[in-house]
Each structure stands twice: as structure tokens, then as C-alpha cells.
Motif scaffolding. Sequence first.
Motif, mmCIF file in Angstrom:
data_model
loop_
_atom_site.group_PDB
_atom_site.id
_atom_site.type_symbol
_atom_site.label_atom_id
_atom_site.label_comp_id
_atom_site.label_asym_id
_atom_site.label_seq_id
_atom_site.Cartn_x
_atom_site.Cartn_y
_atom_site.Cartn_z
ATOM 1 N N ASP A 59 0.704 -1.133 -0.082
ATOM 2 C CA ASP A 59 -0.020 -0.146 -0.025
ATOM 3 C C ASP A 59 0.853 1.398 0.131
ATOM 4 O OD1 ASP A 59 -2.216 -1.510 0.011
ATOM 5 O OD2 ASP A 59 -3.030 -0.937 1.882
ATOM 6 N N VAL A 60 1.993 1.403 1.055
ATOM 7 C CA VAL A 60 3.025 2.540 0.881
ATOM 8 C C VAL A 60 3.546 2.433 -0.534
ATOM 9 C CG1 VAL A 60 4.941 3.460 1.997
ATOM 10 C CG2 VAL A 60 3.165 2.266 3.475
ATOM 11 N N THR A 61 4.028 1.470 -0.965
ATOM 12 C CA THR A 61 4.564 1.510 -2.304
ATOM 13 C C THR A 61 4.011 2.023 -3.315
ATOM 14 O OG1 THR A 61 6.012 -0.283 -1.317
ATOM 15 C CG2 THR A 61 6.000 0.032 -3.851
ATOM 16 N N ARG A 62 2.537 1.571 -3.433
ATOM 17 C CA ARG A 62 1.919 2.038 -4.427
ATOM 18 C C ARG A 62 1.581 3.645 -4.145
ATOM 19 N NH1 ARG A 62 -0.740 -3.215 -4.320
ATOM 20 N NH2 ARG A 62 -2.298 -2.148 -2.681
ATOM 21 N N SER A 63 1.120 3.932 -3.037
ATOM 22 C CA SER A 63 0.827 5.245 -2.865
ATOM 23 C C SER A 63 2.100 6.161 -3.123
ATOM 24 C CB SER A 63 0.476 5.290 -1.195
ATOM 25 O OG SER A 63 -0.634 4.867 -0.734
ATOM 26 N N LEU A 64 3.300 5.942 -2.846
ATOM 27 C CA LEU A 64 4.628 6.882 -2.991
ATOM 28 C C LEU A 64 4.553 6.863 -4.562
ATOM 29 C CD1 LEU A 64 6.960 5.947 -0.036
ATOM 30 C CD2 LEU A 64 5.271 7.729 -0.299
ATOM 31 N N ALA A 65 4.209 5.898 -5.394
ATOM 32 C CA ALA A 65 4.431 6.057 -6.731
ATOM 33 C C ALA A 65 3.440 6.655 -7.315
ATOM 34 C CB ALA A 65 4.291 4.437 -7.230
ATOM 35 N N SER A 66 2.341 7.110 -6.704
ATOM 36 C CA SER A 66 1.069 7.937 -7.400
ATOM 37 C C SER A 66 1.510 9.236 -7.697
ATOM 38 C CB SER A 66 0.131 7.984 -6.477
ATOM 39 O OG SER A 66 -0.977 8.977 -6.846
ATOM 40 N N PRO A 67 1.197 9.533 -8.821
ATOM 41 C CA PRO A 67 1.427 11.050 -9.576
ATOM 42 C C PRO A 67 0.922 12.156 -8.395
ATOM 43 C CG PRO A 67 0.572 9.635 -11.459
ATOM 44 C CD PRO A 67 0.477 8.807 -10.181
#
Length: 367
Positions: free
Chosen positions: A341-349
Motif C-alpha cells: 500500500d505504501v509502495t503504490r501510494s508513493l508511486a502515485s502521481p
Amino acid sequence: MTITDHGEMCVLVLQGGGALGAYQGGVYEALASAGFAPAWVAGISIGAINAALIAGNPPETRLAALRAFWERASAALPFPAPFEDGWGRKLFNEAAAATVALTGVAGFFTPRWQMPWLALPGSPAAISLYDTAPLRDTLLDLVDFDLLNDGPVRFSVGAVNVLTGNFVYFDNRERRIGPEHVMASGALPPGFPPVVIDGEPYWDGGIVSNTPLQYVLDECHTDPLLVFQVDLFSARGMMPRTLAEAVQREKDIRYSSRTRLNTDVHMRLAELESAIAQLVAKLPEAVRDDPAWATLTARPCSGPVTIMHLINRPEDYESQGKDYEFSRATLSGHWQAGLQDVTRSLASPRWRNRQPPRHGIATLDLE
């Protein structure tokens, strides 16, 4: 980085939720890998334990301490689940939760074999089902309390006074913290006994509020903050179809602790503070002796706050015992979910292109 490129102080806010707290371990691993080191960690219940493991270890050993705790907690049920999902997995989880209810959790709590109604009234055995003495030993083993008290990380955990019903915070900026303060934050009745501190008994802070977000926002003053709010129970959910699902849904709602409400209230307060500051600047000098002037200017505007909201989403196979289901298969899944969840969130534009608010609160729920 304790201070971000935008000049914000990093804060980690950890909700309570028993076995679901392994999710917070995955969140911390991902944040640490991305370079976000908390300057302040606040927690309730299992969040208080994870917070102590973080604040009470130097950065290079924090992840190892978290893993050690969760591996110890799942030591009695280390085998893989025979099913990935579906009813087979649900039955496995319910059996694992029942095992924990009967035998306890290594390094955390053990069952009392004397029935409460046979114990001396007023004794711990008369008002609780489990003994949490193993948790004290675990905390002393895995947490350096000298570092927790004297180190650079601010540490705050919430508990409830059993006699007054008042919610209190134990903060290392205000008092010396010991294992008893962490244990008090997680002393959820009727499972666990209250913890006596300075002659006063305390229960789990989740009885009043399962998240310390309000405390952090009240204490932030003018410093710009980047808050990672980690919730273990989701306020949103499906309509239950069975009695067991109804019990689980009720627990989710009760322990989600109105995180959105806290955020919305502080957003409105920040707007009012800004409006008051603008209005006060326009008032003539003649009114500055008025007592109302002192009231309006007593508190400066709060600093800008960005909140990244991370929520542990329930799995279809979870049951009403998910907060005490300590099998290694399930805890590993929670940990991995937090990391992802954190990895995806930090990759979000939206995250990469974010700009902190000039004042008030901005929220990011990127999952």
C-alpha cells in the motif's frame, strides 16, 4: 528523512487492532526504504507496541525489532494456510483465532487457568482473562527505554483512566516512559487487566479513541507536518450477510474511530484560525485592549498539515476474530499488504506532484 524536502516533520500515527498491527510493520518497512524516518511516533494499543519498537531502537535495528516481535507472536502457528482464500481459508483463520483464545500468544499474553468468578474480587485474575506479564518481558528485550526517552524521536501513547474515564497520553516529552505505559495503552478489557501507573489504573486507549490523530493535530502548533495515518480497521465496508459478518462489521465501525471526523473537524478549525487571523489584522488599534482581542490572538494559526491515509483493507476470508488471529500466514499477509500500500501510494502521481498546503490540512487517500 525526518524533515522532508518541503520542510515538514514526519509523524507516524498508529491505530490499535491487535494482530492487524502486522500491517503497520509493512508500512514502516516501506517508509524506511523510501527514506521517511519519523520524528514523532504516536500509537494506541498494538500501535503503541509498534511505536515503542520504532522509537526504542536506532534506525538500523528498528525493522529487525519489529520483525522479531511479530515472528515471536506467530511462533505457535508458523505453518502456511492450506487454502489461499474462500471458505477453506476462513475456517483456517477461525481455527487459528480459537487457538489463540485458548492458548495465548508467545511474548504477549497467556490465559489464566483460574476462572474469574473463583478469583479474589478486585484481583487481576477476577477482572481479566489473560496475563500480560510476557509482554513486559518482550518490551524489555526488544526496546531500549533509555533511547526511547532520551533519543530524538517523540513518543506518545494513549490510555484511559479506569476510575475517571478520562483519556490521557503518556508522552516522552513530558515524563519518563517505561514498559508499563506501553502496556497500559494496550490493556483492552475484559481480556487484559488494567495497568497501574502512579497508583492509577489504566485500560486500552481504544475504548475512547483508537487513533492518536487528534492528539497529534492538537499538539502540532505551527510546525508543518507530514502525517502517515495508519488505520487497521476500515470505516467503509459491505452490508453483512451473516451474524459473524455483522459482528465483524460492528467491530470495524467501532474501532475505525472516526478518523475522517477528526480530520474534518481540524480542517474547519484551521479555516477558522486563518479567518480570525485575517480579521484581527484589520481591526483598529483601539480594540486591542479588549479581552476578546487576547482571546482571539492567544493561539497562533496551526502549521500546515498533510495527512497520507493508509488503511488496512479487510480480506474476504477474515472473520470477527481477525484482531486476535496470530497465524504466521495471516500476519505475513498483513505485513505485505502494508508494504504494498505504501509502495503504490508513493508511486502515485498525486503524491509525486503534491504541494503542501499553505495553511490548514490536506489529505491524501491514494489507495
